[in-house]
Scaffold this motif. Sequence first.
Motif, PDB file in Angstrom:
ATOM      1  N   ASN A 150       0.823  -1.210   0.000  1.00  0.00           N
ATOM      2  CA  ASN A 150       0.000   0.000   0.000  1.00  0.00           C
ATOM      3  C   ASN A 150       0.862   1.267   0.000  1.00  0.00           C
ATOM      4  OD1 ASN A 150      -2.289  -1.765   0.328  1.00  0.00           O
ATOM      5  ND2 ASN A 150      -1.759  -1.879   2.510  1.00  0.00           N
ATOM      6  N   GLY A 151       1.966   1.194  -0.725  1.00  0.00           N
ATOM      7  CA  GLY A 151       2.869   2.334  -0.835  1.00  0.00           C
ATOM      8  C   GLY A 151       3.855   2.476   0.300  1.00  0.00           C
ATOM      9  N   ASN A 152       3.811   1.566   1.277  1.00  0.00           N
ATOM     10  CA  ASN A 152       4.722   1.614   2.419  1.00  0.00           C
ATOM     11  C   ASN A 152       5.824   0.554   2.267  1.00  0.00           C
ATOM     12  OD1 ASN A 152       3.209   3.615   3.923  1.00  0.00           O
ATOM     13  ND2 ASN A 152       1.708   1.996   4.325  1.00  0.00           N
ATOM     14  N   TRP A 153       7.063   0.953   2.560  1.00  0.00           N
ATOM     15  CA  TRP A 153       8.185   0.019   2.483  1.00  0.00           C
ATOM     16  C   TRP A 153       8.013  -1.099   3.501  1.00  0.00           C
ATOM     17  CZ3 TRP A 153      12.089  -1.937   5.571  1.00  0.00           C
ATOM     18  CH2 TRP A 153      13.174  -2.532   4.906  1.00  0.00           C
ATOM     19  N   ILE A 154       8.270  -2.327   3.097  1.00  0.00           N
ATOM     20  CA  ILE A 154       8.220  -3.464   4.013  1.00  0.00           C
ATOM     21  C   ILE A 154       9.560  -4.183   4.020  1.00  0.00           C
ATOM     22  CG2 ILE A 154       5.726  -3.851   3.887  1.00  0.00           C
ATOM     23  CD1 ILE A 154       6.321  -6.141   1.875  1.00  0.00           C
ATOM     24  N   LEU A 155       9.866  -4.791   5.142  1.00  0.00           N
ATOM     25  CA  LEU A 155      11.102  -5.546   5.285  1.00  0.00           C
ATOM     26  C   LEU A 155      10.956  -6.911   4.618  1.00  0.00           C
ATOM     27  CD1 LEU A 155      13.935  -5.947   6.553  1.00  0.00           C
ATOM     28  CD2 LEU A 155      12.759  -6.862   8.588  1.00  0.00           C
ATOM     29  N   LEU A 156      11.861  -7.191   3.705  1.00  0.00           N
ATOM     30  CA  LEU A 156      11.976  -8.513   3.099  1.00  0.00           C
ATOM     31  C   LEU A 156      13.314  -9.102   3.534  1.00  0.00           C
ATOM     32  CD1 LEU A 156      10.762  -7.694  -0.524  1.00  0.00           C
ATOM     33  CD2 LEU A 156       9.508  -9.023   1.188  1.00  0.00           C
ATOM     34  N   GLU A 157      13.274 -10.241   4.191  1.00  0.00           N
ATOM     35  CA  GLU A 157      14.489 -10.899   4.630  1.00  0.00           C
ATOM     36  C   GLU A 157      14.925 -11.889   3.560  1.00  0.00           C
ATOM     37  OE1 GLU A 157      14.463 -12.446   8.541  1.00  0.00           O
ATOM     38  OE2 GLU A 157      13.331 -10.777   9.393  1.00  0.00           O
ATOM     39  N   TYR A 158      16.212 -11.825   3.178  1.00  0.00           N
ATOM     40  CA  TYR A 158      16.705 -12.636   2.070  1.00  0.00           C
ATOM     41  C   TYR A 158      17.690 -13.677   2.581  1.00  0.00           C
ATOM     42  CZ  TYR A 158      18.890 -13.771  -2.449  1.00  0.00           C
ATOM     43  OH  TYR A 158      19.367 -14.419  -3.566  1.00  0.00           O
ATOM     44  N   GLU A 159      17.494 -14.922   2.147  1.00  0.00           N
ATOM     45  CA  GLU A 159      18.409 -16.005   2.469  1.00  0.00           C
ATOM     46  C   GLU A 159      18.955 -16.577   1.160  1.00  0.00           C
ATOM     47  OE1 GLU A 159      20.938 -18.085   3.504  1.00  0.00           O
ATOM     48  OE2 GLU A 159      19.947 -17.376   5.329  1.00  0.00           O
ATOM     49  N   PRO A 160      20.185 -16.176   0.775  1.00  0.00           N
ATOM     50  CA  PRO A 160      20.729 -16.613  -0.521  1.00  0.00           C
ATOM     51  C   PRO A 160      20.851 -18.122  -0.663  1.00  0.00           C
ATOM     52  CG  PRO A 160      22.000 -14.774   0.362  1.00  0.00           C
ATOM     53  CD  PRO A 160      21.076 -15.216   1.452  1.00  0.00           C
ATOM     54  N   LYS A 161      21.096 -18.839   0.451  1.00  0.00           N
ATOM     55  CA  LYS A 161      21.263 -20.292   0.352  1.00  0.00           C
ATOM     56  C   LYS A 161      20.018 -20.964  -0.205  1.00  0.00           C
ATOM     57  CE  LYS A 161      22.463 -21.001   4.692  1.00  0.00           C
ATOM     58  NZ  LYS A 161      22.728 -19.674   5.274  1.00  0.00           N
ATOM     59  N   THR A 162      18.843 -20.445   0.166  1.00  0.00           N
ATOM     60  CA  THR A 162      17.580 -21.030  -0.296  1.00  0.00           C
ATOM     61  C   THR A 162      16.898 -20.183  -1.355  1.00  0.00           C
ATOM     62  OG1 THR A 162      16.375 -19.918   1.495  1.00  0.00           O
ATOM     63  CG2 THR A 162      17.222 -22.136   1.938  1.00  0.00           C
ATOM     64  N   LYS A 163      17.467 -18.990  -1.641  1.00  0.00           N
ATOM     65  CA  LYS A 163      16.909 -18.033  -2.604  1.00  0.00           C
ATOM     66  C   LYS A 163      15.526 -17.536  -2.173  1.00  0.00           C
ATOM     67  CE  LYS A 163      19.431 -20.083  -6.491  1.00  0.00           C
ATOM     68  NZ  LYS A 163      19.342 -20.649  -7.861  1.00  0.00           N
ATOM     69  N   LYS A 164      15.276 -17.491  -0.871  1.00  0.00           N
ATOM     70  CA  LYS A 164      13.971 -17.117  -0.344  1.00  0.00           C
ATOM     71  C   LYS A 164      13.950 -15.673   0.146  1.00  0.00           C
ATOM     72  CE  LYS A 164      12.064 -21.213  -0.823  1.00  0.00           C
ATOM     73  NZ  LYS A 164      10.994 -21.457  -1.823  1.00  0.00           N
ATOM     74  N   LEU A 165      12.852 -14.983  -0.184  1.00  0.00           N
ATOM     75  CA  LEU A 165      12.517 -13.681   0.387  1.00  0.00           C
ATOM     76  C   LEU A 165      11.291 -13.872   1.253  1.00  0.00           C
ATOM     77  CD1 LEU A 165      12.582 -10.877  -2.371  1.00  0.00           C
ATOM     78  CD2 LEU A 165      14.010 -11.003  -0.342  1.00  0.00           C
ATOM     79  N   ILE A 166      11.309 -13.303   2.450  1.00  0.00           N
ATOM     80  CA  ILE A 166      10.169 -13.484   3.348  1.00  0.00           C
ATOM     81  C   ILE A 166       9.804 -12.160   4.006  1.00  0.00           C
ATOM     82  CG2 ILE A 166      11.634 -14.160   5.294  1.00  0.00           C
ATOM     83  CD1 ILE A 166       9.382 -16.095   6.127  1.00  0.00           C
ATOM     84  N   HIS A 167       8.500 -11.912   4.102  1.00  0.00           N
ATOM     85  CA  HIS A 167       7.988 -10.778   4.876  1.00  0.00           C
ATOM     86  C   HIS A 167       7.028 -11.318   5.931  1.00  0.00           C
ATOM     87  CE1 HIS A 167       6.321  -6.994   6.159  1.00  0.00           C
ATOM     88  NE2 HIS A 167       5.100  -7.444   5.903  1.00  0.00           N
ATOM     89  N   HIS A 168       7.231 -10.892   7.175  1.00  0.00           N
ATOM     90  CA  HIS A 168       6.388 -11.326   8.282  1.00  0.00           C
ATOM     91  C   HIS A 168       5.298 -10.278   8.544  1.00  0.00           C
ATOM     92  CE1 HIS A 168       9.139 -14.611   9.309  1.00  0.00           C
ATOM     93  NE2 HIS A 168      10.132 -13.748   9.130  1.00  0.00           N
ATOM     94  N   PHE A 169       4.051 -10.718   8.539  1.00  0.00           N
ATOM     95  CA  PHE A 169       2.947  -9.791   8.814  1.00  0.00           C
ATOM     96  C   PHE A 169       3.025  -9.223  10.223  1.00  0.00           C
ATOM     97  CE2 PHE A 169       0.429 -12.205   5.418  1.00  0.00           C
ATOM     98  CZ  PHE A 169       0.659 -11.229   4.468  1.00  0.00           C
ATOM     99  N   SER A 170       3.759  -9.896  11.118  1.00  0.00           N
ATOM    100  CA  SER A 170       3.909  -9.391  12.486  1.00  0.00           C
ATOM    101  C   SER A 170       4.633  -8.041  12.537  1.00  0.00           C
ATOM    102  CB  SER A 170       4.663 -10.411  13.350  1.00  0.00           C
ATOM    103  OG  SER A 170       5.940 -10.679  12.803  1.00  0.00           O
ATOM    104  N   ASP A 171       5.250  -7.621  11.421  1.00  0.00           N
ATOM    105  CA  ASP A 171       5.872  -6.293  11.380  1.00  0.00           C
ATOM    106  C   ASP A 171       4.841  -5.176  11.499  1.00  0.00           C
ATOM    107  OD1 ASP A 171       8.232  -7.627  11.042  1.00  0.00           O
ATOM    108  OD2 ASP A 171       8.719  -6.807   9.070  1.00  0.00           O
ATOM    109  N   GLY A 172       3.562  -5.515  11.234  1.00  0.00           N
ATOM    110  CA  GLY A 172       2.494  -4.547  11.454  1.00  0.00           C
ATOM    111  C   GLY A 172       2.250  -3.574  10.324  1.00  0.00           C
ATOM    112  N   ILE A 173       2.727  -3.876   9.125  1.00  0.00           N
ATOM    113  CA  ILE A 173       2.521  -2.968   7.994  1.00  0.00           C
ATOM    114  C   ILE A 173       1.246  -3.314   7.227  1.00  0.00           C
ATOM    115  CG2 ILE A 173       3.604  -1.941   5.958  1.00  0.00           C
ATOM    116  CD1 ILE A 173       5.127  -1.497   8.556  1.00  0.00           C
ATOM    117  N   VAL A 174       0.859  -4.570   7.246  1.00  0.00           N
ATOM    118  CA  VAL A 174      -0.310  -5.013   6.484  1.00  0.00           C
ATOM    119  C   VAL A 174      -1.569  -4.312   6.991  1.00  0.00           C
ATOM    120  CG1 VAL A 174      -0.752  -7.007   7.987  1.00  0.00           C
ATOM    121  CG2 VAL A 174      -1.505  -7.054   5.590  1.00  0.00           C
ATOM    122  N   ALA A 175      -2.442  -3.956   6.044  1.00  0.00           N
ATOM    123  CA  ALA A 175      -3.665  -3.226   6.380  1.00  0.00           C
ATOM    124  C   ALA A 175      -4.849  -4.178   6.538  1.00  0.00           C
ATOM    125  CB  ALA A 175      -3.964  -2.199   5.289  1.00  0.00           C
ATOM    126  N   GLU A 176      -5.859  -3.704   7.216  1.00  0.00           N
ATOM    127  CA  GLU A 176      -7.103  -4.458   7.335  1.00  0.00           C
ATOM    128  C   GLU A 176      -7.827  -4.419   5.990  1.00  0.00           C
ATOM    129  OE1 GLU A 176      -9.969  -6.759   9.303  1.00  0.00           O
ATOM    130  OE2 GLU A 176      -8.022  -6.061  10.064  1.00  0.00           O
TER     131      GLU A 176
END
Length: 565
Positions: A510-536
Amino acid sequence: MKYIGLLCCYTAMLFGQNQYPKDYFRSPLDIPLQLSGNFGELRPNHFHSGFDFKTQKKEGFKVYAVAEGYVSRIKIAENGYGKAVYITHPNGYTSVYGHLQSGFGEVEKLIKSSQYQAKSYEIDVTFSPTELVVKKEDVIGLTGNTGGSDGPHLHFEIRDTTTEKIINPMYFGFDSVITDSKRPILNSLFVYPLDQNSIVNQSKRPIAVSVSQQADGSYIAEKVLATGKIGFGITTFDYDDVSWNANGIFRVQTSLNGKADFKYKFDTFSFDETRYVNALIDYGRYKKLGQRVQKLYTENPYPLSIIQSGNTNGIISVSANMTQNYKIEIADFSENLTRVFIPIEYSTLTSKVNEVPITSKYLVKTNKENVFSLENVTVSIPANTFLKDFYMDFEVKNGLLHLHDDVEPAFANMAITFEDSVSSEKDRKKMFIGSIDGKKIYYYNTKRYKNSFTVYSKYLGDYKLFKDSMPPKIKIDKKIGGKWISQQNELLFTISDDLSGIKSYEGMLNGNWILLEYEPKTKKLIHHFSDGIVAEGKNDLKVVVTDNVGNSTIFETQFFRSQKP
């Protein structure tokens, strides 16, 4: 909960020189301590700077502050120590905890706030003594497998806060928990002819020496027949009583005819000198065979503080009418000793194995700058990049630079420049220099000026100018477009790039920057909704991934989520 000891003092001024506090720090874990790697262990391009504690092949064990202090630094990186927390203690030392899955409590809050402030997963932030104070036994993180880790474990270090030199944790009482009653094991013994006139066991090349183990655990080598200057090397390892895997040794001491000759001890060193592991070992043999032979001499001395040597630097001169007795003493931290006795006798036998013939005309002189050019390639080698003079294979064929085999260790960057006068300006914007190892291509950060491309490297080998016009790939692991995902706690993506590699990634909700955690070994990007950025309700998601030459891929979708219980 296991303790190494009780708190006894608060200031380093109470300790005499090299008198480390053995009962100040507790264990960073409350599971039995077992090592998968010890201090000073020989690693690619570095000495291991701490302990690697096994975590039962699992993540998520609590990590404790080993003493009171404050969180002085947090460094999060895709490689290296991964997620790492540094705690500075009032006794003059700093403890380091690496490869964490996450911080814990206030530490995790500090990590997240720092990442959101920097708008970056990778951060390196320092803090004042009052920002986050911790007590001994506070949980500061959970064990993980982040960064350059080959499996779940905790990397643990103790440093001198002022000098930042790393110190063997055994000095701080860990030897009372990681007990060791076993002698180090000699795996192999080698002897090296060290000049053009040297012959050893009728060979002008390094050669293995047979040894036999005695009832008391010592080894006796076959007689070494030699003339000229020679040196020895060993492969060796040690077992402790609790870890059940081979680790590095603590100390090596040699003597010639009863006189101390050459010594090194893994007690403390600085990060600036750790690359000299490539000088301590037979680097060429390691690169060819994967075998790390520790040399017990220095032909051309280098600034590695763990080494102590006399005037001969461990080199033995064998001349007529002389029989010599050489002894190697290998010790672990608990001073369990393994001794190797080697008789040396002068010999006039001629060589049956000659030196490898020289086919190159390109002589690298270590004490001067060397510049070599062929076709469209120029290589500049600063003075003192290498420790010895050698003839370097240098060839350019079909656009491929062959810059010798990677068998000579470099200790400064060489400049490698390719000129390209045929490509279009559009194509040049997508070009880079990469090194080639088998079928694998490694991207190098490439500086471009007009039609000239330059990289700086500490490695010999094969290099080529590549063009990357393909954008990265983004794949979401579970389709969410137009769906309600109220039961989902995270967004998970797989990202990849076929040539130059991933440079950056960015996510927006929604136009707000979110943290994506990157793990090169698995090539995975992850964002946790617990960061509190996701909207209702409705959410607009955008993820942009860019490779090292600027090709980008955009992933966009819309989903719905309720945060209500």
